[in-house]
Design a protein around this motif. Structure first.
Motif, PDB file in Angstrom:
ATOM      1  N   LEU A 290      -9.343 -18.914   5.606  1.00 42.96           N
ATOM      2  CA  LEU A 290     -10.120 -17.926   4.869  1.00 42.96           C
ATOM      3  C   LEU A 290     -10.547 -16.781   5.777  1.00 42.96           C
ATOM      4  O   LEU A 290     -10.479 -15.606   5.388  1.00 42.96           O
ATOM      5  N   LYS A 291     -10.935 -17.096   7.024  1.00 40.96           N
ATOM      6  CA  LYS A 291     -11.349 -16.063   7.962  1.00 40.96           C
ATOM      7  C   LYS A 291     -10.178 -15.139   8.294  1.00 40.96           C
ATOM      8  O   LYS A 291     -10.330 -13.917   8.334  1.00 40.96           O
ATOM      9  N   ARG A 292      -8.993 -15.728   8.521  1.00 41.10           N
ATOM     10  CA  ARG A 292      -7.822 -14.914   8.855  1.00 41.10           C
ATOM     11  C   ARG A 292      -7.399 -14.056   7.667  1.00 41.10           C
ATOM     12  O   ARG A 292      -7.004 -12.901   7.841  1.00 41.10           O
ATOM     13  N   LEU A 293      -7.493 -14.610   6.459  1.00 40.67           N
ATOM     14  CA  LEU A 293      -7.150 -13.843   5.271  1.00 40.67           C
ATOM     15  C   LEU A 293      -8.098 -12.659   5.102  1.00 40.67           C
ATOM     16  O   LEU A 293      -7.674 -11.550   4.730  1.00 40.67           O
ATOM     17  N   GLN A 294      -9.388 -12.876   5.393  1.00 42.05           N
ATOM     18  CA  GLN A 294     -10.349 -11.782   5.319  1.00 42.05           C
ATOM     19  C   GLN A 294     -10.025 -10.690   6.338  1.00 42.05           C
ATOM     20  O   GLN A 294     -10.119  -9.494   6.031  1.00 42.05           O
ATOM     21  N   GLU A 295      -9.629 -11.097   7.553  1.00 40.33           N
ATOM     22  CA  GLU A 295      -9.265 -10.121   8.579  1.00 40.33           C
ATOM     23  C   GLU A 295      -8.052  -9.294   8.148  1.00 40.33           C
ATOM     24  O   GLU A 295      -8.032  -8.070   8.309  1.00 40.33           O
ATOM     25  N   VAL A 296      -7.052  -9.970   7.601  1.00 37.21           N
ATOM     26  CA  VAL A 296      -5.834  -9.276   7.163  1.00 37.21           C
ATOM     27  C   VAL A 296      -6.157  -8.294   6.045  1.00 37.21           C
ATOM     28  O   VAL A 296      -5.691  -7.147   6.054  1.00 37.21           O
ATOM     29  N   MET A 297      -6.946  -8.718   5.074  1.00 37.95           N
ATOM     30  CA  MET A 297      -7.282  -7.847   3.952  1.00 37.95           C
ATOM     31  C   MET A 297      -8.127  -6.654   4.415  1.00 37.95           C
ATOM     32  O   MET A 297      -7.956  -5.531   3.924  1.00 37.95           O
ATOM     33  N   LEU A 298      -9.027  -6.898   5.373  1.00 40.52           N
ATOM     34  CA  LEU A 298      -9.854  -5.799   5.881  1.00 40.52           C
ATOM     35  C   LEU A 298      -8.996  -4.781   6.622  1.00 40.52           C
ATOM     36  O   LEU A 298      -9.140  -3.562   6.415  1.00 40.52           O
ATOM     37  N   ASN A 299      -8.086  -5.260   7.486  1.00 41.67           N
ATOM     38  CA  ASN A 299      -7.199  -4.348   8.212  1.00 41.67           C
ATOM     39  C   ASN A 299      -6.298  -3.570   7.254  1.00 41.67           C
ATOM     40  O   ASN A 299      -6.049  -2.376   7.435  1.00 41.67           O
ATOM     41  N   THR A 300      -5.800  -4.260   6.238  1.00 37.13           N
ATOM     42  CA  THR A 300      -4.942  -3.609   5.240  1.00 37.13           C
ATOM     43  C   THR A 300      -5.704  -2.512   4.505  1.00 37.13           C
ATOM     44  O   THR A 300      -5.177  -1.413   4.287  1.00 37.13           O
ATOM     45  N   THR A 301      -6.938  -2.800   4.144  1.00 34.54           N
ATOM     46  CA  THR A 301      -7.760  -1.818   3.436  1.00 34.54           C
ATOM     47  C   THR A 301      -8.028  -0.595   4.304  1.00 34.54           C
ATOM     48  O   THR A 301      -7.946   0.550   3.831  1.00 34.54           O
ATOM     49  N   LYS A 302      -8.315  -0.823   5.592  1.00 30.68           N
ATOM     50  CA  LYS A 302      -8.595   0.292   6.494  1.00 30.68           C
ATOM     51  C   LYS A 302      -7.380   1.199   6.648  1.00 30.68           C
ATOM     52  O   LYS A 302      -7.491   2.435   6.541  1.00 30.68           O
ATOM     53  N   VAL A 303      -6.216   0.596   6.902  1.00 28.38           N
ATOM     54  CA  VAL A 303      -5.006   1.387   7.101  1.00 28.38           C
ATOM     55  C   VAL A 303      -4.636   2.140   5.821  1.00 28.38           C
ATOM     56  O   VAL A 303      -4.294   3.332   5.846  1.00 28.38           O
ATOM     57  N   THR A 304      -4.712   1.453   4.677  1.00 28.56           N
ATOM     58  CA  THR A 304      -4.358   2.069   3.402  1.00 28.56           C
ATOM     59  C   THR A 304      -5.301   3.222   3.069  1.00 28.56           C
ATOM     60  O   THR A 304      -4.862   4.303   2.634  1.00 28.56           O
ATOM     61  N   ALA A 305      -6.598   3.002   3.279  1.00 27.99           N
ATOM     62  CA  ALA A 305      -7.575   4.066   3.007  1.00 27.99           C
ATOM     63  C   ALA A 305      -7.312   5.274   3.893  1.00 27.99           C
ATOM     64  O   ALA A 305      -7.403   6.429   3.443  1.00 27.99           O
ATOM     65  N   MET A 306      -6.971   5.022   5.165  1.00 30.46           N
ATOM     66  CA  MET A 306      -6.674   6.124   6.085  1.00 30.46           C
ATOM     67  C   MET A 306      -5.473   6.932   5.594  1.00 30.46           C
ATOM     68  O   MET A 306      -5.510   8.164   5.546  1.00 30.46           O
ATOM     69  N   VAL A 307      -4.400   6.231   5.205  1.00 33.86           N
ATOM     70  CA  VAL A 307      -3.180   6.915   4.764  1.00 33.86           C
ATOM     71  C   VAL A 307      -3.447   7.763   3.528  1.00 33.86           C
ATOM     72  O   VAL A 307      -3.057   8.942   3.459  1.00 33.86           O
ATOM     73  N   PHE A 308      -4.141   7.200   2.539  1.00 33.34           N
ATOM     74  CA  PHE A 308      -4.359   7.922   1.290  1.00 33.34           C
ATOM     75  C   PHE A 308      -5.360   9.062   1.469  1.00 33.34           C
ATOM     76  O   PHE A 308      -5.237  10.095   0.809  1.00 33.34           O
ATOM     77  N   LEU A 309      -6.337   8.884   2.343  1.00 27.71           N
ATOM     78  CA  LEU A 309      -7.281   9.969   2.593  1.00 27.71           C
ATOM     79  C   LEU A 309      -6.579  11.134   3.280  1.00 27.71           C
ATOM     80  O   LEU A 309      -6.821  12.305   2.962  1.00 27.71           O
ATOM     81  N   ILE A 310      -5.679  10.824   4.223  1.00 25.85           N
ATOM     82  CA  ILE A 310      -4.893  11.876   4.870  1.00 25.85           C
ATOM     83  C   ILE A 310      -4.001  12.570   3.843  1.00 25.85           C
ATOM     84  O   ILE A 310      -3.826  13.794   3.875  1.00 25.85           O
ATOM     85  N   LEU A 311      -3.437  11.801   2.922  1.00 32.69           N
ATOM     86  CA  LEU A 311      -2.572  12.382   1.893  1.00 32.69           C
ATOM     87  C   LEU A 311      -3.351  13.347   1.006  1.00 32.69           C
ATOM     88  O   LEU A 311      -2.846  14.423   0.649  1.00 32.69           O
ATOM     89  N   ILE A 312      -4.585  13.013   0.658  1.00 36.97           N
ATOM     90  CA  ILE A 312      -5.412  13.910  -0.149  1.00 36.97           C
ATOM     91  C   ILE A 312      -5.749  15.174   0.646  1.00 36.97           C
ATOM     92  O   ILE A 312      -5.677  16.299   0.138  1.00 36.97           O
ATOM     93  N   GLY A 313      -6.109  14.992   1.929  1.00 34.76           N
ATOM     94  CA  GLY A 313      -6.383  16.154   2.767  1.00 34.76           C
ATOM     95  C   GLY A 313      -5.171  17.049   2.915  1.00 34.76           C
ATOM     96  O   GLY A 313      -5.278  18.284   2.900  1.00 34.76           O
ATOM     97  N   ALA A 314      -3.983  16.430   3.047  1.00 31.58           N
ATOM     98  CA  ALA A 314      -2.748  17.208   3.161  1.00 31.58           C
ATOM     99  C   ALA A 314      -2.444  17.955   1.871  1.00 31.58           C
ATOM    100  O   ALA A 314      -1.861  19.053   1.905  1.00 31.58           O
ATOM    101  N   SER A 315      -2.805  17.381   0.725  1.00 27.71           N
ATOM    102  CA  SER A 315      -2.603  18.075  -0.546  1.00 27.71           C
ATOM    103  C   SER A 315      -3.436  19.347  -0.622  1.00 27.71           C
ATOM    104  O   SER A 315      -2.960  20.388  -1.096  1.00 27.71           O
ATOM    105  N   VAL A 316      -4.691  19.258  -0.158  1.00 25.76           N
ATOM    106  CA  VAL A 316      -5.537  20.461  -0.116  1.00 25.76           C
ATOM    107  C   VAL A 316      -4.917  21.504   0.801  1.00 25.76           C
ATOM    108  O   VAL A 316      -4.828  22.699   0.463  1.00 25.76           O
TER     109      VAL A 316
END
Length: 457
Positions: A290-316
């Motif tokens: 459960l701890k490892r799954l939480q770490e993986v999901m947290l890392n995935t969320t961080k990377v995904t949020a970074m990519v999509f936020l950059i994509l929105i900034g690039a659209s502007v």
């Protein structure tokens, strides 16, 4: 006058990024400030920004971009499941008895990890922690050891499934549709991520072979750089442990890439299969908690949020750039170059290579490619070939000193005895090999286009 303001804004964004400010805020903030100031003097029409809500909604509903969090989840889960450690141990015992065998093992394991994860940072850090101390202990020169690890880690940029190819596929698809509209062509055809995945297979394998030939050549002509004079004691490895280490990543490769090549799944669907497969592999190898799954999901969320936020900034940024007439300026510049398409491609490849010294591949993909992509496609450049050329160029940017991200990743886990200058010297031969591949693709575009045409024809 407005057109030159667009170039000034582009240069200013690069300077802000070099100062270390967050990418998404730098892109969007600089563009909005530029738009506000220019609108006061009548140089920019704020009506262009009215398209921003639809752009953001298009990003939210983009089916292709769904593959990003799924592939990231798959890669992080495999990293936490010690797949690379088991692979490196098995390969090291098979090839370690031969001259340059450990370097060969690192390259082969890196290739398998690239085809399983597609995340450069995870591969470089994992390989650095596992193999660098052993390579140094066995007498490998620090330059060769660090260079081979950094270069192998960047294979995740070109060997599918690659996050870079997913993002490039989406950006080139939009550029292709815009180029067709500019030419008055209304066609449902587009550039798919699957096309880029298939097109990258042959160049990716060629690059692996070039890496292997280089380290084997060093082992033959300069044996002092790859091992001690004393021969190592060969270690026996049973077939069962070897298969146990090889089968998990191979099965995942077949499930993900095989389903795409056979037309059974889209890249997004294949990413879902890969994420589930990585989860099952972690479960069967008893590395899932459960701890490892939480770490993986947290890392995935961080990377995904970074990519999509950059994509929105690039659209502007792209909206303001187009509103200032920057796209027209780029088109006039390329079409006016002597030499036509060749000169235009040479300039674009050179600009991307130089920007790779200071910018990340995500920034270049979202900022540069939407600007130059439509113009090159209107000039008749094959979109798959263009995508693979850009991907290999972006891969090179991970190695180019002083800001190569692979160098930063490895510097963080390398022993203090390894100097940064050793790392810089070590990656130079691999950069040359990647540039040779880029030149080969320029001369023979069929290396990237033959397989997609064969499969999808």
């Amino acid at each position: 006058m407005m057109e030159w303001l667009a170039l000034v804004m582009f240069v200013l964004v690069c300077l802000v990024l070099m100062l270390g400010y967050p990418v998404a805020y730098s892109l969007a903030g600089t563009a909005l400030i530029f738009a506000a100031v220019c609108s006061l003097f009548g140089a920019f029409d704020m009506a262009y920004l009215s398209a921003l809500p639809s752009r953001i909604y298009g990003i939210m509903t983009n089916q292709t971009l769904l593959a990003v969090p799924l592939f990231v989840f798959m890669g992080v889960m495999l990293e936490k499941s010690r797949v690379a450690e088991q692979l490196l141990t098995a390969m090291g015992q098979v090839f370690g008895r031969y001259r340059a065998g450990l370097a060969v093992s690192v390259i082969l394991v890196g290739m398998l990890m690239a085809a399983s994860t597609g995340i450069v940072g995870a591969t470089v850090v994992t390989m650095g922690l596992l193999s660098l101390p052993t390579m140094l202990e066995r007498g490998y020169s620090p330059a060769l050891a660090t260079g081979s690890i950094c270069a192998t880690g960047t294979l995740g940029q070109i060997i599918p499934p690659s996050i870079a190819l997913v993002l490039l596929g989406d950006v080139l698809s939009s550029a292709y549709q815009r180029a067709q509209l500019n030419m008055g062509i209304f066609s449902p055809e587009s550039v798919s991520v699957g096309d880029l995945f298939v097109g990258a297979l042959i160049p990716g394998l060629i690059l692996v072979v070039m890496y292997l030939l280089y380290v084997l050549g060093l082992g033959f002509f300069r044996p002092q750089s790859v091992r001690k004079d004393q021969p190592e004691q060969p270690r026996r490895l049973g077939i069962l442990p070897l298969l146990r280490a090889l089968m998990p990543p191979l099965i995942l490769m077949v499930l993900v890439l095989g389903s795409i090549l056979l037309g059974l799944a889209t890249p997004t669907e294949a990413a879902g299969v890969g994420a589930l497969g990585a989860l099952l592999l972690a479960m069967f190898s008893r590395q899932l908690s459960l701890k490892r799954l939480q770490e993986v999901m947290l890392n995935t969320t961080k990377v995904t949020a970074m990519v999509f936020l950059i994509l929105i900034g690039a659209s502007v940024f792209s909206l303001v750039f187009r509103g200032l007439g920057g796209e027209t300026l780029i088109e006039d510049f390329f079409t006016g170059l002597p030499g036509g398409v060749f000169s235009a491609m040479l300039v674009v490849m050179l600009v991307i290579f130089l920007l790779g010294f200071i910018l990340d591949f995500i920034e270049i993909t979202f900022v540069v490619v939407p600007i130059v992509g439509p113009v090159l496609l209107m000039m008749g450049v094959d979109p798959v070939w263009l995508g693979i050329m850009i991907a290999i160029n972006l891969q090179t940017s991970f190695l180019t000193p002083p800001f190569g991200f692979a160098l930063f990743y490895l510097r963080g886990v390398a022993p203090e005895s390894v100097r940064t200058s050793d790392m810089y010297r070590g990656v130079i031969p691999f950069i040359i090999l990647q540039l040779l591949l880029l030149a080969g693709l320029a001369l023979w575009p069929e290396l990237a286009t033959w397989l997609p045409d064969k499969i999808y024809s």
